[in-house]
Design an enzyme around this catalytic site. Structure first.
Site, PDB file in Angstrom:
ATOM      1  N   LYS A 105       0.846  -1.196   0.000  1.00 41.39           N
ATOM      2  CA  LYS A 105       0.000   0.000   0.000  1.00 41.39           C
ATOM      3  C   LYS A 105       0.883   1.248   0.000  1.00 41.39           C
ATOM      4  CE  LYS A 105      -4.241  -1.762   0.526  1.00 41.39           C
ATOM      5  NZ  LYS A 105      -5.432  -1.403  -0.269  1.00 41.39           N
ATOM      6  N   ASP A 132      -0.396  -0.719  -4.628  1.00 47.31           N
ATOM      7  CA  ASP A 132      -1.816  -0.378  -4.547  1.00 47.31           C
ATOM      8  C   ASP A 132      -1.957   1.052  -4.039  1.00 47.31           C
ATOM      9  OD1 ASP A 132      -4.548  -0.344  -4.438  1.00 47.31           O
ATOM     10  OD2 ASP A 132      -4.742  -1.787  -2.804  1.00 47.31           O
ATOM     11  N   GLU A 160      -1.965  -0.888  -8.916  1.00 51.85           N
ATOM     12  CA  GLU A 160      -3.414  -1.015  -8.782  1.00 51.85           C
ATOM     13  C   GLU A 160      -4.041   0.343  -8.510  1.00 51.85           C
ATOM     14  OE1 GLU A 160      -6.457  -3.182  -5.636  1.00 51.85           O
ATOM     15  OE2 GLU A 160      -4.550  -4.158  -6.113  1.00 51.85           O
ATOM     16  N   ASP A 185      -9.539  -1.597  -9.729  1.00 50.45           N
ATOM     17  CA  ASP A 185     -10.292  -2.146  -8.604  1.00 50.45           C
ATOM     18  C   ASP A 185     -11.503  -1.269  -8.331  1.00 50.45           C
ATOM     19  OD1 ASP A 185     -11.268  -3.248  -6.272  1.00 50.45           O
ATOM     20  OD2 ASP A 185      -9.628  -2.556  -5.016  1.00 50.45           O
ATOM     21  N   LYS A 209     -13.208  -8.949  -6.569  1.00 52.96           N
ATOM     22  CA  LYS A 209     -13.469  -9.178  -5.155  1.00 52.96           C
ATOM     23  C   LYS A 209     -14.888  -9.708  -5.048  1.00 52.96           C
ATOM     24  CE  LYS A 209     -10.159  -5.729  -3.557  1.00 52.96           C
ATOM     25  NZ  LYS A 209      -9.911  -4.479  -2.806  1.00 52.96           N
TER      26      LYS A 209
END
Length: 315
Positions: A105, A132, A160, A185, A209
């Site tokens: 992250k 991400d 991402e 995402d 997801k």
């Protein structure tokens, strides 16, 4: 259906090892159907409309037969939150035995991000790093930061959601001059109609997801529609939700990327353990253990009311 949900409803709170996406406890609801226990765990701030997809997934998991599976285990990545606490990072790395890919992250502070990425790069040049950003950057910020990452840490597998919109992602891809794959995402799972999106020129990989997309059937339909490689990832679920994500990943005949389903390592307690062995997680059969995890009567009623409202939206 509402009677089935409410008759077996349980709500728990899972403590986390470290702050992740702004929370230290993960509240999760469960109910049981003919196919076993299912999880309903939209984050607390999500609207009833957005949460309705999560409930549709839980109903599918509780009532529908499992799809055909092409494997019984799934190769996973490790997840590193936005922290540079050495002990937290080292403990997390140790909880991912055999993992060859890490999702890190980033997005809030460039110098701290580089330190975090360099720590993961120090694990070896053969380690795949994926980044991400959760849509935090403008195009100009993405260009600056991705060039800095590339120069300081080396190539990364993909980034991402570096920017929030498809137009920004398309512009980023047209301007950047280093090898770059973009995974989408939020732009998919928060869209009112993810089938209407034009991903060409903006994305190379689709994140799936299972809860936010409404279940396994919907996730497969979305993948077939967009015709891009997919990565199955978690939404910080308990072991029940992770197991359903593993089933989704195993139901794809081809899975080219390690999946982001190892997030149980971020939780200090869970309702069951799905260990990572040699970088893989095995689909499990288990009875969840809720002992000592249940929420107060007030929080139980909050979730019960949320489910009743959300179920009404599903008809």
């Amino acid at each position: 259906m509402l009677d089935l949900i409410l008759d077996s409803l349980r709500v728990i709170s899972l403590p986390m090892k470290t702050n992740f996406r702004g929370i230290n406890h993960r509240e999760v609801a469960f109910f049981e159907g003919p196919q076993g226990w299912a999880e309903f765990s939209p984050f607390l701030e999500y609207s009833d409309e957005e949460s309705s997809r999560w409930l549709a997934c839980a109903i599918e998991a509780a009532t529908q037969p499992r799809p055909k599976l092409f494997r019984t285990s799934v190769t996973v990545n490790g997840t590193i939150p936005a922290t540079n606490d050495k002990k937290v990072v080292d403990d997390l790395v140790a909880s991912y035995p055999g993992v060859k890919t890490y999702k890190v992250k980033v997005g809030d502070n460039l110098s701290e991000d580089i330190v975090r990425l360099a720590r993961i790069r120090s694990l070896g040049r053969k380690v795949n790093i994926r980044i991400d950003v959760n849509g935090l950057w403008s195009v100009e910020q993405a260009l600056t930061n991705l060039y800095a990452f590339y120069e300081n840490v080396g190539p990364f597998e993909y980034v991402e959601q570096p920017c929030a919109t498809l137009d920004e992602l398309r512009e980023l891809k047209s301007k950047i001059r280093i090898p770059l794959k973009i995974a989408v995402d939020e732009v998919i799972r928060k869209s009112a109609d993810p089938f209407s999106l034009e991903l060409q020129g903006a994305a190379d990989i689709v994140m799936l997801k299972v809860q936010p997309l409404g279940g396994i059937r919907n996730a497969h339909a979305l993948a077939a529609h967009h015709k891009l490689p997919v990565v199955v990832s978690s939404a910080l679920e308990s072991a029940v939700g992770i197991n359903y994500g593993l089933i989704l990943a195993a139901s794809f005949e081809e899975m080219s990327y390690d999946c982001g389903l190892g997030t149980g390592s971020l939780l200090a307690k869970n309702v069951a353990e799905i260990p990572i062995v040699d970088g893989k997680m095995q689909i499990q059969r288990f009875e969840p253990n809720f002992d000592g995890l249940e929420v107060s009567a007030e929080r139980f009623d909050w979730w019960k009311n949320r489910i009743m409202r959300t179920a009404a939206l599903l008809g």
